[in-house]
Design a protein around this motif. Structure first.
Motif, PDB file in Angstrom:
ATOM      1  N   ILE A  61       1.168  -1.212   0.332  1.00 48.93           N
ATOM      2  CA  ILE A  61      -0.006  -0.558  -0.141  1.00 48.93           C
ATOM      3  C   ILE A  61       0.794   1.503  -0.364  1.00 48.93           C
ATOM      4  O   ILE A  61       0.361   2.297  -0.592  1.00 48.93           O
ATOM      5  CB  ILE A  61      -1.390  -0.217   0.983  1.00 48.93           C
ATOM      6  CG1 ILE A  61      -1.887   0.553   0.731  1.00 48.93           C
ATOM      7  CG2 ILE A  61      -0.466  -0.354   2.766  1.00 48.93           C
ATOM      8  CD1 ILE A  61      -3.651   1.242   1.956  1.00 48.93           C
ATOM      9  N   HIS A  62       2.160   1.171   0.097  1.00 53.74           N
ATOM     10  CA  HIS A  62       2.726   2.309   0.450  1.00 53.74           C
ATOM     11  C   HIS A  62       3.240   2.597  -1.225  1.00 53.74           C
ATOM     12  O   HIS A  62       4.004   3.829  -1.007  1.00 53.74           O
ATOM     13  CB  HIS A  62       3.983   2.069   1.675  1.00 53.74           C
ATOM     14  CG  HIS A  62       4.772   0.785   0.927  1.00 53.74           C
ATOM     15  ND1 HIS A  62       4.823  -0.436   0.715  1.00 53.74           N
ATOM     16  CD2 HIS A  62       6.293   0.905  -0.235  1.00 53.74           C
ATOM     17  CE1 HIS A  62       5.224  -1.166   0.455  1.00 53.74           C
ATOM     18  NE2 HIS A  62       6.021  -0.105  -0.672  1.00 53.74           N
ATOM     19  N   ARG A  63       2.739   2.080  -2.516  1.00 54.37           N
ATOM     20  CA  ARG A  63       3.408   2.706  -3.364  1.00 54.37           C
ATOM     21  C   ARG A  63       2.544   3.036  -3.643  1.00 54.37           C
ATOM     22  O   ARG A  63       2.435   4.034  -5.169  1.00 54.37           O
ATOM     23  CB  ARG A  63       3.043   1.047  -4.042  1.00 54.37           C
ATOM     24  CG  ARG A  63       5.191   0.674  -3.867  1.00 54.37           C
ATOM     25  CD  ARG A  63       5.217  -0.671  -4.096  1.00 54.37           C
ATOM     26  NE  ARG A  63       5.866  -1.823  -4.482  1.00 54.37           N
ATOM     27  CZ  ARG A  63       6.348  -2.814  -4.824  1.00 54.37           C
ATOM     28  NH1 ARG A  63       5.440  -4.033  -5.490  1.00 54.37           N
ATOM     29  NH2 ARG A  63       7.241  -3.512  -3.900  1.00 54.37           N
ATOM     30  N   TRP A  64       0.258   3.490  -3.346  1.00 59.49           N
ATOM     31  CA  TRP A  64       0.142   3.348  -3.522  1.00 59.49           C
ATOM     32  C   TRP A  64       0.147   5.421  -3.875  1.00 59.49           C
ATOM     33  O   TRP A  64       0.505   5.996  -2.976  1.00 59.49           O
ATOM     34  CB  TRP A  64      -1.265   3.504  -3.055  1.00 59.49           C
ATOM     35  CG  TRP A  64      -1.735   1.521  -2.727  1.00 59.49           C
ATOM     36  CD1 TRP A  64      -1.013   0.435  -3.631  1.00 59.49           C
ATOM     37  CD2 TRP A  64      -2.671   1.008  -2.832  1.00 59.49           C
ATOM     38  NE1 TRP A  64      -1.638  -0.389  -3.721  1.00 59.49           N
ATOM     39  CE2 TRP A  64      -2.935   0.139  -2.835  1.00 59.49           C
ATOM     40  CE3 TRP A  64      -4.253   1.514  -1.511  1.00 59.49           C
ATOM     41  CZ2 TRP A  64      -3.761  -1.052  -2.510  1.00 59.49           C
ATOM     42  CZ3 TRP A  64      -5.072   1.032  -1.356  1.00 59.49           C
ATOM     43  CH2 TRP A  64      -4.899  -0.416  -1.774  1.00 59.49           C
ATOM     44  N   GLY A  65      -0.625   6.239  -4.303  1.00 63.60           N
ATOM     45  CA  GLY A  65      -0.672   7.589  -4.508  1.00 63.60           C
ATOM     46  C   GLY A  65      -1.596   7.985  -2.899  1.00 63.60           C
ATOM     47  O   GLY A  65      -2.502   7.553  -2.323  1.00 63.60           O
ATOM     48  N   HIS A  66      -0.757   8.972  -1.849  1.00 60.89           N
ATOM     49  CA  HIS A  66      -1.202   9.413  -0.760  1.00 60.89           C
ATOM     50  C   HIS A  66      -1.859   8.280   0.135  1.00 60.89           C
ATOM     51  O   HIS A  66      -3.048   8.669   0.499  1.00 60.89           O
ATOM     52  CB  HIS A  66      -2.490  10.446  -1.277  1.00 60.89           C
ATOM     53  CG  HIS A  66      -2.096  11.034  -1.955  1.00 60.89           C
ATOM     54  ND1 HIS A  66      -1.625  12.454  -1.521  1.00 60.89           N
ATOM     55  CD2 HIS A  66      -2.376  11.597  -3.617  1.00 60.89           C
ATOM     56  CE1 HIS A  66      -1.660  13.742  -2.519  1.00 60.89           C
ATOM     57  NE2 HIS A  66      -2.250  12.955  -3.850  1.00 60.89           N
ATOM     58  N   TRP A  67      -0.643   7.802  -0.195  1.00 58.06           N
ATOM     59  CA  TRP A  67      -1.553   6.134   0.389  1.00 58.06           C
ATOM     60  C   TRP A  67      -1.613   6.639   2.900  1.00 58.06           C
ATOM     61  O   TRP A  67      -2.531   6.466   3.052  1.00 58.06           O
ATOM     62  CB  TRP A  67      -0.397   4.606   1.251  1.00 58.06           C
ATOM     63  CG  TRP A  67       1.186   5.345   0.591  1.00 58.06           C
ATOM     64  CD1 TRP A  67       2.754   6.090   1.089  1.00 58.06           C
ATOM     65  CD2 TRP A  67       1.978   4.871   2.556  1.00 58.06           C
ATOM     66  NE1 TRP A  67       3.609   6.007   1.897  1.00 58.06           N
ATOM     67  CE2 TRP A  67       3.199   5.289   2.697  1.00 58.06           C
ATOM     68  CE3 TRP A  67       0.617   4.154   3.630  1.00 58.06           C
ATOM     69  CZ2 TRP A  67       3.547   4.467   4.152  1.00 58.06           C
ATOM     70  CZ3 TRP A  67       1.781   3.911   4.659  1.00 58.06           C
ATOM     71  CH2 TRP A  67       3.145   4.104   4.850  1.00 58.06           C
ATOM     72  N   GLN A  68      -0.687   7.551   2.538  1.00 57.21           N
ATOM     73  CA  GLN A  68      -0.660   7.862   4.553  1.00 57.21           C
ATOM     74  C   GLN A  68      -2.210   8.586   4.341  1.00 57.21           C
ATOM     75  O   GLN A  68      -3.211   8.305   5.821  1.00 57.21           O
ATOM     76  CB  GLN A  68       0.570   8.260   4.917  1.00 57.21           C
ATOM     77  CG  GLN A  68       1.907   7.848   5.252  1.00 57.21           C
ATOM     78  CD  GLN A  68       2.435   8.485   5.517  1.00 57.21           C
ATOM     79  OE1 GLN A  68       3.346   8.961   7.089  1.00 57.21           O
ATOM     80  NE2 GLN A  68       3.761   8.361   4.766  1.00 57.21           N
ATOM     81  N   GLU A  69      -2.559   9.709   3.565  1.00 58.99           N
ATOM     82  CA  GLU A  69      -3.627  10.080   3.956  1.00 58.99           C
ATOM     83  C   GLU A  69      -4.937   8.919   3.912  1.00 58.99           C
ATOM     84  O   GLU A  69      -5.419   8.918   4.603  1.00 58.99           O
ATOM     85  CB  GLU A  69      -3.883  10.283   3.003  1.00 58.99           C
ATOM     86  CG  GLU A  69      -4.973  11.894   2.582  1.00 58.99           C
ATOM     87  CD  GLU A  69      -5.686  13.168   1.521  1.00 58.99           C
ATOM     88  OE1 GLU A  69      -7.069  13.460   1.695  1.00 58.99           O
ATOM     89  OE2 GLU A  69      -4.560  12.713   1.093  1.00 58.99           O
ATOM     90  N   ILE A  70      -4.697   8.318   2.687  1.00 55.89           N
ATOM     91  CA  ILE A  70      -5.795   6.959   2.936  1.00 55.89           C
ATOM     92  C   ILE A  70      -5.863   6.212   4.665  1.00 55.89           C
ATOM     93  O   ILE A  70      -6.794   6.221   5.235  1.00 55.89           O
ATOM     94  CB  ILE A  70      -5.433   5.937   2.380  1.00 55.89           C
ATOM     95  CG1 ILE A  70      -5.517   5.801   0.822  1.00 55.89           C
ATOM     96  CG2 ILE A  70      -6.553   4.536   2.538  1.00 55.89           C
ATOM     97  CD1 ILE A  70      -5.121   5.620  -0.374  1.00 55.89           C
ATOM     98  N   CYS A  71      -4.655   5.608   5.074  1.00 56.90           N
ATOM     99  CA  CYS A  71      -4.600   5.503   6.923  1.00 56.90           C
ATOM    100  C   CYS A  71      -5.295   5.956   7.144  1.00 56.90           C
ATOM    101  O   CYS A  71      -5.563   5.652   8.917  1.00 56.90           O
ATOM    102  CB  CYS A  71      -2.607   5.081   6.502  1.00 56.90           C
ATOM    103  SG  CYS A  71      -2.442   3.541   5.251  1.00 56.90           S
TER     104      CYS A  71
END
Length: 213
Positions: A129-139
């Motif tokens: 998931i760390h390769r997804w765009g804006h992954w930290q915002e998702i989390c």
């Protein structure tokens, strides 16, 4: 002050009510299989969800989409599998014009602020998931349920996301409270696992097809 959601945009979404617990389970579902059903059923049971939306995506931005069947074809196949009335098969991403998970998360939380959304993903996706765009915002926007997958357990639990949010992991025996948890929050659900994959099924279908002459 944010603009109110437009009626046409709201009409594109499955029916909900404030307080409803909804799991967001996305994928290309090419084809849908018993492994997908296992993930959705596990989320319903372990998380105490009211609904699981099977989000049939236009295509994964991280994968080649050439030859991907039309959403209508994949939705019909998913509906034949997801017969539980609490499982809703939808092409909401196509309808809303979103392709990336972050865009969908932003739209849904704005359009349905009273719904308790939970992102439901397999352990293989949590591992990357760390390769997804804006992954930290998702989390940091939605609680996340990670359902174990064969061969992905160790990678998922050692992944950058797992390390980054280690302190926000919820014990599996408290999974029923995930929808009420403030993000970031995640749970790792273990138990019986399905080894089926869409990639393997597509490969088997090609091998079973008669050779073209």
């Amino acid at each position: 002050m944010p603009r109110p959601a437009s009626r046409p945009a709201l009409a594109r979404l499955p029916v909900t009510r404030p307080g409803l617990r909804v799991g967001l389970f996305g994928g290309s579902f090419d084809p849908p299989h018993a492994g997908h059903l296992h993930v959705a059923a596990t989320a319903l049971r372990r998380l105490g969800l009211d609904r699981v939306w099977w989000l049939v995506t236009p295509g994964n931005p991280l994968k080649a989409t050439g030859g991907l069947p039309a959403p209508e074809t994949r939705m019909a196949a998913a509906r034949r599998l997801a017969r539980d009335p609490r499982m809703i098969v939808t092409d909401v991403e196509t309808r809303l014009g979103t392709r990336y998970t972050i865009d969908l998360v932003r739209r849904l939380t704005r359009l349905r602020p009273g719904v308790r959304f939970v992102l439901v993903i397999g352990a293989d996706n949590w591992a990357t998931i760390h390769r997804w765009g804006h992954w930290q915002e998702i989390c940091q926007t939605l609680p996340i349920a990670v359902v174990d997958r064969p061969g992905a357990s160790l990678r998922a639990l050692a992944a950058p996301a797992a390390r980054r949010y280690a302190a926000r992991r919820i014990a599996s025996d408290a999974a029923a409270g995930l929808a009420d948890a403030k993000a970031p929050a995640w749970v790792f659900l273990t138990g019986p696992r399905s080894s089926l994959s869409s990639t393997a099924l597509r490969g088997g279908a090609r091998q079973a097809s008669p050779a073209e002459g």
